[in-house]
Scaffold this active site. Structure first.
Site, PDB file in Angstrom:
ATOM      1  N   TYR A  65       0.843  -1.190   0.000  1.00  0.00           N
ATOM      2  CA  TYR A  65       0.000   0.000   0.000  1.00  0.00           C
ATOM      3  C   TYR A  65       0.884   1.246   0.000  1.00  0.00           C
ATOM      4  O   TYR A  65       1.635   1.500   0.933  1.00  0.00           O
ATOM      5  CB  TYR A  65      -0.921   0.026   1.225  1.00  0.00           C
ATOM      6  CG  TYR A  65      -1.835  -1.162   1.362  1.00  0.00           C
ATOM      7  CD1 TYR A  65      -2.172  -1.942   0.255  1.00  0.00           C
ATOM      8  CD2 TYR A  65      -2.360  -1.519   2.599  1.00  0.00           C
ATOM      9  CE1 TYR A  65      -3.010  -3.028   0.387  1.00  0.00           C
ATOM     10  CE2 TYR A  65      -3.211  -2.606   2.738  1.00  0.00           C
ATOM     11  CZ  TYR A  65      -3.521  -3.366   1.633  1.00  0.00           C
ATOM     12  OH  TYR A  65      -4.356  -4.451   1.770  1.00  0.00           O
ATOM     13  N   SER A 212     -12.829  -5.357   2.202  1.00  0.00           N
ATOM     14  CA  SER A 212     -13.917  -4.763   1.411  1.00  0.00           C
ATOM     15  C   SER A 212     -15.289  -5.259   1.876  1.00  0.00           C
ATOM     16  O   SER A 212     -16.116  -5.685   1.065  1.00  0.00           O
ATOM     17  CB  SER A 212     -13.724  -5.056  -0.085  1.00  0.00           C
ATOM     18  OG  SER A 212     -12.562  -4.446  -0.578  1.00  0.00           O
ATOM     19  N   ARG A 216     -16.396  -2.604  -1.602  1.00  0.00           N
ATOM     20  CA  ARG A 216     -15.521  -1.566  -2.176  1.00  0.00           C
ATOM     21  C   ARG A 216     -16.234  -0.209  -2.209  1.00  0.00           C
ATOM     22  O   ARG A 216     -16.066   0.581  -3.133  1.00  0.00           O
ATOM     23  CB  ARG A 216     -15.031  -1.963  -3.569  1.00  0.00           C
ATOM     24  CG  ARG A 216     -14.249  -3.277  -3.578  1.00  0.00           C
ATOM     25  CD  ARG A 216     -13.835  -3.688  -4.959  1.00  0.00           C
ATOM     26  NE  ARG A 216     -13.299  -5.042  -4.972  1.00  0.00           N
ATOM     27  CZ  ARG A 216     -12.000  -5.358  -5.016  1.00  0.00           C
ATOM     28  NH1 ARG A 216     -11.111  -4.395  -5.047  1.00  0.00           N
ATOM     29  NH2 ARG A 216     -11.610  -6.614  -5.030  1.00  0.00           N
TER      30      ARG A 216
END
Length: 351
Positions: A65, A212, A216
């Site tokens: 990330y 998620s 999402r």
């Protein structure tokens, strides 16, 4: 709307090895930009501290990330929090990724190098839960797990996890060293893990960490369903493509109607559905806004009966969801919990 006030996020055991975490975790990914622009360090740290102040102690990040900047941001926040009360989860294995798929690496030397680098970026002495982010099928899982086992024995890692792994890989990995947690996509409209993966985890004593859990962001509100910006990365995901999104709006409206019945918001109802899937299920929704974090915490007040859960499951049936949950270069892929989605790239660059 279910208020977050006076909610004490309960503690649960994740897996059978004694790892205790908050029932609701926090996914840090979005703080450094995935579906949105990165936030400032000051704002990101404020969100993390607010989560901790309201009982969330389980924070999820990855070296992928940013890349790397997410771990650095979490590390800055950790300096202002009591380390012994926090459970840090991070990951290795994704070298890079784009619309063509993932470049992955599961070589033992790469595992060790990533672990030591993550410890440095996070500013900690050990990682509570260390996941293999994606499985590298060019390296036997036994070799990867062997190195992870050594890291546990050395005290650099407390518990081991897998992400997006197949049943056979989970069994093989668990035979080398107990797997504490499996991170998989799981939400009202992504349910592929229910027939095989969930029972397997319960057979082996593995906790489940849904990522998620709000689809999402699909269940986060009409801002997504009605006003998705043209430059949003979500447009690359088949379920958010215009023709599919028009069909999926019907599902959102159904959840919206049921949310009124339960005196909460659609996001709270969708998250409550995940939270009710079992004491061994710890979702990790993320957000960049404290008001959204408070709403997520408020979902813990939403109580659902078995009949309520079935009703929700029925109004968002898998058969009616339009579009696949992710993408590849030349065709949408409808992989379930495959170690290597179609067109995934494989590489083992040196550590």
């Amino acid at each position: 709307m279910a208020d977050h006030a006076e909610i004490q996020v309960p503690r649960v055991k994740l897996g059978a090895q004694g790892f205790e975490v908050s029932k609701l975790g926090f996914g840090c990914m979005g703080l450094t930009g995935i579906y949105n622009s990165p936030v400032s360090d000051e704002s990101g740290i404020a969100v993390i501290k607010h989560a901790f102040d309201h009982g969330i102690t389980f924070f999820d990040t990855s070296n992928a990330y940013g890349p790397r900047t997410n771990e650095i941001l979490l590390g800055k926040a950790l300096k202002q929090l009591p380390r012994e009360k926090i459970q840090v989860a991070t990951k290795f294995g994704i070298v890079s990724h784009d619309r063509r798929g993932f470049v992955v690496n599961g070589k033992p030397e790469y595992v060790r190098a990533c672990c030591e680098e993550s410890i440095g970026r996070l500013g900690v002495d050990y990682i509570d839960l260390y996941y293999q982010h994606r499985v590298d099928k060019t390296v036997p899982i036994e070799e990867t797990m062997g190195e992870l086992k050594k890291l546990v024995e050395e005290g650099k890692v407390k518990y081991i996890g897998l992400s997006e792994a197949s049943p056979s890989t989970i069994r093989r990995a668990h035979a080398v060293h107990p797997i504490t947690a499996l991170q998989m996509e799981w939400s009202l409209w992504t349910r592929e893990i229910e027939p095989e993966i969930v029972p397997l985890c319960r057979e082996l004593g593995i906790g489940i960490v849904p990522y998620s859990p709000l689809g999402r962001g699909f269940f986060a509100g009409r801002g997504v369903t009605e006003n998705l910006p043209s430059d949003s990365p979500l447009n690359n995901i088949p379920r958010f493509a215009r023709e599919n999104l028009e069909k999926n709006k019907i599902l959102y409206t159904r959840v919206e109607n049921l949310a009124r019945k339960h005196h909460c918001t659609p996001v709270q109802l969708a998250l409550a559905w995940v939270l009710h899937q079992g004491d061994d299920v710890v979702p990790i929704p993320g957000t960049t806004k404290i008001k959204n974090l408070d709403a997520n915490i408020g979902s813990l007040k939403v109580k659902l009966t078995p009949e309520d859960l079935k009703e929700l499951s029925d109004v968002v049936s898998e058969e009616e969801v339009a579009g696949y949950r992710s993408y590849s270069l030349s065709e949408p892929y409808n992989w379930k919990y495959s170690d290597t989605p179609p067109l995934q790239l494989h590489a083992n660059p040196s550590a």
